[in-house]
Design a protein around this motif. Structure first.
Motif, PDB file in Angstrom:
ATOM      1  N   VAL A 333       0.836  -1.200   0.000  1.00  0.00           N
ATOM      2  CA  VAL A 333       0.000   0.000   0.000  1.00  0.00           C
ATOM      3  C   VAL A 333       0.873   1.253   0.000  1.00  0.00           C
ATOM      4  O   VAL A 333       0.652   2.189  -0.771  1.00  0.00           O
ATOM      5  CB  VAL A 333      -0.929   0.011   1.234  1.00  0.00           C
ATOM      6  N   GLU A 336       2.596   1.761  -3.314  1.00  0.00           N
ATOM      7  CA  GLU A 336       1.695   2.348  -4.308  1.00  0.00           C
ATOM      8  C   GLU A 336       1.481   3.834  -4.051  1.00  0.00           C
ATOM      9  O   GLU A 336       1.464   4.653  -4.969  1.00  0.00           O
ATOM     10  CB  GLU A 336       0.358   1.600  -4.301  1.00  0.00           C
ATOM     11  N   GLN A 545      -6.354  -8.659   1.952  1.00  0.00           N
ATOM     12  CA  GLN A 545      -5.754  -7.483   1.341  1.00  0.00           C
ATOM     13  C   GLN A 545      -6.785  -6.658   0.567  1.00  0.00           C
ATOM     14  O   GLN A 545      -6.860  -5.441   0.692  1.00  0.00           O
ATOM     15  CB  GLN A 545      -4.619  -7.950   0.410  1.00  0.00           C
ATOM     16  N   LYS A 548      -9.046  -4.753   2.888  1.00  0.00           N
ATOM     17  CA  LYS A 548      -8.318  -3.628   3.472  1.00  0.00           C
ATOM     18  C   LYS A 548      -8.313  -2.470   2.496  1.00  0.00           C
ATOM     19  O   LYS A 548      -8.593  -1.339   2.841  1.00  0.00           O
ATOM     20  CB  LYS A 548      -6.860  -4.037   3.741  1.00  0.00           C
ATOM     21  N   GLU A 549      -7.972  -2.803   1.265  1.00  0.00           N
ATOM     22  CA  GLU A 549      -7.862  -1.745   0.277  1.00  0.00           C
ATOM     23  C   GLU A 549      -9.179  -1.067   0.005  1.00  0.00           C
ATOM     24  O   GLU A 549      -9.229   0.149  -0.154  1.00  0.00           O
ATOM     25  CB  GLU A 549      -7.349  -2.320  -1.027  1.00  0.00           C
ATOM     26  N   SER A 550     -10.249  -1.862  -0.037  1.00  0.00           N
ATOM     27  CA  SER A 550     -11.503  -1.195  -0.379  1.00  0.00           C
ATOM     28  C   SER A 550     -11.922  -0.291   0.779  1.00  0.00           C
ATOM     29  O   SER A 550     -12.454   0.797   0.557  1.00  0.00           O
ATOM     30  CB  SER A 550     -12.584  -2.201  -0.792  1.00  0.00           C
ATOM     31  N   SER A 553      -9.664   2.817   0.471  1.00  0.00           N
ATOM     32  CA  SER A 553      -9.959   3.739  -0.612  1.00  0.00           C
ATOM     33  C   SER A 553     -11.312   4.412  -0.375  1.00  0.00           C
ATOM     34  O   SER A 553     -11.488   5.571  -0.751  1.00  0.00           O
ATOM     35  CB  SER A 553      -9.846   3.068  -1.986  1.00  0.00           C
TER      36      SER A 553
END
Ligand code: ADP
Ligand code: MG
Length: 713
Positions: A333, A336, A545, A548-550, A553
């Motif tokens: 993360v 990125e 993962q 987590k990302e959603s 974001s």
């Protein structure tokens, strides 16, 4: 009576003293020899380096008849009688009658039955405590007691823990004095040049050895301590500095071109001027990079201090001269995040390219994590190998074997504390002939002197100045239910105004499992109570993962108002619209961690608040106070060091026979810096140290391999 001198010529070295068994001293027979061994003393050197735990200053001594009720006094008394009984609440009480010829008092001890053994009738002891009156009798309750035997002299040394091994502190004192007398004729070698001693106001080593065991005054004892602490620090620093210089001598790096268009265009394109600290750090880094010696530098800077700009300048310095730069982040993360940040900052830069018709081409920046796969990955790898990729941002996937660089010139490692030593080493190993310059960045401020030791084989640059125009974060302590209500009210308020918030869940144990359970529980409870009606998300380390990302974001996009999270948000999450943070059970976190967490707010143009909730815990809390009182990470790191007491470097397990017996990172800050400077002088004058063989030998004698390894990690 004069003791026979130890034979030989010239001053005795520590090696000489270590070669002398203590049984060479008069009065050390088999039984005492065994007791000394249990005390950790086998040689005369061990004995001389068993320093007193403290000294009793008999110049402050009072007679019982002169001591006033209520005053804190030092008395030297003889034990007349002792008894033990059980009093109310089953407490055991030891009472001793003591006197000094001018009068008598009682010493009273609660729940210390071992005093019966210590307070032998007829013994002389020094007692230190407050004189009080109880039912018409004068007494002291739980005073400090030190048996001093027949010691005379104004200052009496007290040796630690000697009773445990059937040695009295005065027996040790007697042996030490005998050993010192035997050294008289030859003296003890001093590896520190006299002019340095004079400059630093340090006494000679032999004087210090004498003065720490048999001081003339308390000031004398303190000067001795300072000198011997300096010796300990010097040994550590010389070992570190030597290691550093040896590594440098053994490897060739890239001598970068540090002046050029590319880096100037980058500075010109920045929407702000560099801070003085950024300028300084960049100058230090580029000066290093210009040398053939590979750079190995630590960049310390608080959250928000602007380390990214320094990192980019470092990478571009490499690119400018036709080499490549790599930035490594601790997580995908973050990689990125860095990649998109850097790409937008450097969007319009072009690099010189003679093969091109226009003499230049666009700078090529790529991302390489485990999530970059298939043809994209092949593309990046090919570009790294043929040199068409200038900058690469990634995780440790970057140092996997399959990744080859055309000419890796600089590596920046972000958030060092999440990045293993082996990983750094592997990266350095990748480069075939020339080592890339390495810059390690950390947002965990360490007091400068601690950094000199913990990272002693690195050079250190510090960003000790925040960019201007920040609204400082207000930190508030929610110490009870009323303040907690105010905390939730403010959070709802900010959300109503369009801002966002974090809730950091209690840290239960070391177990991630329980932390997750607690986060889930907190999330459910808050969603139904204090944060009902708000859009609340949950983030913890055990989530997949993709989940987590959603969540992240959604929070970044403003689709969530509040993020309930474990400490996974500690590193790198950057949402400028978040203005409130509530840390629950904040007293379970350390200063450094709270400071890191707090750095997640105050990243935009809005005023921010960080609440530290401690539930019902009452009473003072110096760590919370520190955070409320300061937003300066370096100041907090110093306070942290103070609060943690001695600030010894070595772990407890290593302490026993560690060479760092007297030096303390807390008390001896100035001395650490001095020792490091002297170490550089000595090592740079002569890396082989043949001119100062005495010191080199002391280091190999006293610094264990373990310690050296610990220090260079
Ligand atoms: P760090 O990585 O040290 O936590 P960043 O590099 O992320 O800090 O910088 C924090 C913020 O400050 C970024 O938004 C950055 O653009 C900004 N910034 C950096 N340097 C300066 C400066 N000299 N003047 C103003 N703003 C700056
Ligand atoms: Mg950063």
């Amino acid at each position: 009576m004069t003791a026979p001198a130890l034979s030989g010529d010239g001053p005795l070295t520590l090696r000489d003293l270590a070669a002398l068994d203590v049984d060479r001293l008069r009065g050390v027979g088999d039984a005492r020899r065994r007791a000394l061994a249990d005390y950790g003393v086998d040689t005369v050197l061990d004995l001389l380096m068993s320093y007193p735990r403290r000294w009793i200053d008999r110049t402050n001594q009072m007679r019982i008849s002169d001591a006033e009720i209520g005053a804190e006094v030092l008395l030297v008394v003889e034990i007349r009688s002792v008894e033990e009984r059980t009093v109310r609440n089953r407490r055991r009480m030891v009472t001793a009658r003591v006197g000094d010829g001018s009068g008598q008092i009682s010493l009273v001890f609660f729940n210390q039955p071992w005093r019966m053994r210590q307070l032998e009738v007829g013994r002389s002891v020094a007692v230190h405590g407050r004189l009080e009156e109880f039912r018409g009798f004068r007494q002291m309750t739980n005073p400090l007691v030190d048996p001093i035997g027949d010691r005379t002299g104004r200052i009496v040394p007290i040796y630690p823990q000697s009773e445990k091994v059937r040695l009295s502190t005065w027996e040790i004192a007697g042996l030490v004095e005998q050993a010192l007398r035997r050294c008289d004729a030859r003296g003890i070698a001093d590896p520190v040049p006299e002019e340095q001693l004079r400059r630093l106001g340090l006494m000679s080593r032999f004087e210090a050895m004498r003065a720490i065991h048999t001081p003339e005054s308390m000031a004398d004892a303190q000067s001795a301590r300072r000198r011997l602490a300096f010796d300990e620090l010097l040994r550590v620093q010389v070992a570190l500095v030597r290691r550093k210089r040896e590594l440098e001598a053994a490897s060739r790096g890239v001598d970068h071109v540090i002046e050029g268009e590319l880096i100037n265009r980058f500075f010109d394109a920045l929407p702000f001027p560099l801070t003085g600290a950024q300028r300084r750090a960049i100058d230090e880094i580029t000066a290093d990079m210009a040398l053939t010696r590979p750079m190995h530098r630590l960049l310390q800077g608080d959250v928000g201090a602007g380390k990214t700009v320094v990192a980019i300048a470092t990478l571009l310095t490499a690119v400018q001269g036709g080499h490549q730069g790599a930035l490594m982040a601790p997580t995908e993360v973050l990689a990125e995040q860095h990649h998109s940040g850097i790409t937008s900052v450097l969007a319009d830069l072009r690099v010189p390219d003679t093969a091109n018709l226009f003499g230049d081409r666009p700078l090529r920046i790529e991302l390489l994590t485990n999530r970059v796969t298939g043809s994209d990955r092949r593309d990046v790898l090919a570009g790294l190998a043929d040199g068409s990729v200038d900058l690469v941002v990634g995780t440790h996937a970057l140092i996997q074997d399959a990744v080859g660089f055309a000419s890796l010139g600089a590596v920046v490692v972000d958030e060092q504390h999440r990045f293993g030593v082996e990983q750094r080493a592997a990266l350095r190993d990748k480069a075939s002939a020339r080592l890339p310059d390495v810059l390690v960045m950390t947002a965990t401020p360490i007091p400068r002197t601690a950094a000199m030791t913990v990272y002693g084989d690195l050079d250190v640059s510090v960003l000790d100045e925040l960019p201007p125009g920040r609204t400082p974060i207000v930190t508030r302590w929610a110490a009870g239910p009323l303040e907690e209500q105010a905390m939730w009210a403010q959070m709802r308020d900010e959300v109503a105004q369009g801002r966002q918030a974090y809730v950091v869940c209690p840290l239960i144990t070391e177990s991630e499992h329980l932390d997750v359970a607690s986060a889930e529980e907190t999330y459910e409870r808050l969603s139904l109570s204090e944060l009902a009606g708000l859009r609340v998300g949950l983030l913890h380390g055990r989530m997949a993962q993709a989940d987590k990302e959603s969540v992240m974001s959604a929070f970044r996009a403003g689709d969530l108002d509040v993020l309930v999270a474990t400490t996974v948000i500690e590193v790198g999450v950057d949402v400028p619209n978040a203005t409130v943070m509530a840390v629950l059970d904040a007293d379970r976190f350390g200063i450094a961690q709270l400071h890191q967490l707090r750095g997640r707010v105050g990243r935009g143009r809005y005023a921010s608040t960080c609440w530290l909730a401690t539930g019902d815990s009452d009473g003072p809390n110096p760590r919370i106070d520190a955070l409320v009182g300061s937003t300066d990470g370096f100041e907090l790191a110093e306070i942290d060091l103070d609060l943690r007491g001695e600030g010894t470097l070595m772990s407890t397990a290593q302490k026993g026979r560690s060479d760092l017996r007297l030096a303390s990172l807390r008390r001896d800050r100035e001395l650490v810096a001095e020792a490091r400077a002297v170490a550089f002088d000595i090592v740079d004058a002569d890396l082989s140290m043949s001119a100062n063989a005495v010191l080199a030998d002391e280091i190999s004698l006293l610094l264990s391999a373990d310690e050296e390894e610990f220090l260079t990690k």
